[in-house]
Design a protein around this motif. Structure first.
Motif, PDB file in Angstrom:
ATOM      1  N   GLN A  15       0.835  -1.198   0.000  1.00 33.51           N
ATOM      2  CA  GLN A  15       0.000   0.000   0.000  1.00 33.51           C
ATOM      3  C   GLN A  15       0.874   1.254   0.000  1.00 33.51           C
ATOM      4  O   GLN A  15       1.870   1.321   0.694  1.00 33.51           O
ATOM      5  CB  GLN A  15      -0.916   0.005   1.218  1.00 33.51           C
ATOM      6  CG  GLN A  15      -1.945  -1.122   1.175  1.00 33.51           C
ATOM      7  CD  GLN A  15      -2.809  -1.138   2.396  1.00 33.51           C
ATOM      8  OE1 GLN A  15      -3.850  -0.507   2.418  1.00 33.51           O
ATOM      9  NE2 GLN A  15      -2.355  -1.853   3.422  1.00 33.51           N
ATOM     10  N   ASP A  44      -3.073  -1.167  -2.665  1.00 28.26           N
ATOM     11  CA  ASP A  44      -4.098  -0.181  -2.998  1.00 28.26           C
ATOM     12  C   ASP A  44      -3.874   0.403  -4.394  1.00 28.26           C
ATOM     13  O   ASP A  44      -4.517   1.373  -4.783  1.00 28.26           O
ATOM     14  CB  ASP A  44      -4.172   0.932  -1.949  1.00 28.26           C
ATOM     15  CG  ASP A  44      -2.869   1.704  -1.804  1.00 28.26           C
ATOM     16  OD1 ASP A  44      -1.871   1.354  -2.460  1.00 28.26           O
ATOM     17  OD2 ASP A  44      -2.851   2.658  -1.005  1.00 28.26           O
ATOM     18  N   LEU A  71     -10.747  -1.620  -0.800  1.00 24.03           N
ATOM     19  CA  LEU A  71      -9.346  -1.497  -0.361  1.00 24.03           C
ATOM     20  C   LEU A  71      -9.170  -1.974   1.066  1.00 24.03           C
ATOM     21  O   LEU A  71     -10.071  -1.788   1.887  1.00 24.03           O
ATOM     22  CB  LEU A  71      -8.894  -0.048  -0.487  1.00 24.03           C
ATOM     23  CG  LEU A  71      -8.843   0.502  -1.910  1.00 24.03           C
ATOM     24  CD1 LEU A  71      -8.468   1.982  -1.876  1.00 24.03           C
ATOM     25  CD2 LEU A  71      -7.863  -0.268  -2.774  1.00 24.03           C
ATOM     26  N   PRO A  72      -8.030  -2.523   1.402  1.00 24.80           N
ATOM     27  CA  PRO A  72      -6.945  -2.851   0.487  1.00 24.80           C
ATOM     28  C   PRO A  72      -7.276  -4.098  -0.317  1.00 24.80           C
ATOM     29  O   PRO A  72      -7.955  -5.001   0.166  1.00 24.80           O
ATOM     30  CB  PRO A  72      -5.748  -3.092   1.409  1.00 24.80           C
ATOM     31  CG  PRO A  72      -6.350  -3.619   2.666  1.00 24.80           C
ATOM     32  CD  PRO A  72      -7.688  -2.912   2.785  1.00 24.80           C
TER      33      PRO A  72
END
Length: 82
Positions: A15, A44, A71-72
């Motif tokens: 992410q 993400d 998300l994630p």
């Protein structure tokens, strides 16, 4: 029913990183796990929805699970045999 989460050998959180960094991180991580073991990925980056399946296809790994609805994003990759 088999629980793939029991076979996770490594988890990586990509992410905040954007293409191509997540795939580079995944490639490095998968080199460091045993054949047949599972890599769990959090991301993400929208490009991973196409990049990770393509990576698995071309590198001989198995994408056994993906969740890309919110998300994630989550992925489970089973490392193919060397």
């Amino acid at each position: 029913m088999y629980n793939f989460y029991d076979s996770i050998q490594k988890t990586i959180d990509t992410q905040g990183f954007r293409c191509p960094e997540p795939i580079m991180m995944i490639r490095q991580a998968i080199r460091n796990i045993e054949d047949g073991k599972i890599l769990f990925i959090l991301s993400d980056d929208p490009s991973t929805t196409r990049d990770i399946p393509n990576f698995c296809h071309f590198m001989g790994h198995i994408l056994i699970f993906k969740k890309t609805t919110d998300l994630p994003y989550q992925y489970l990759i089973k490392k193919g045999l060397a």
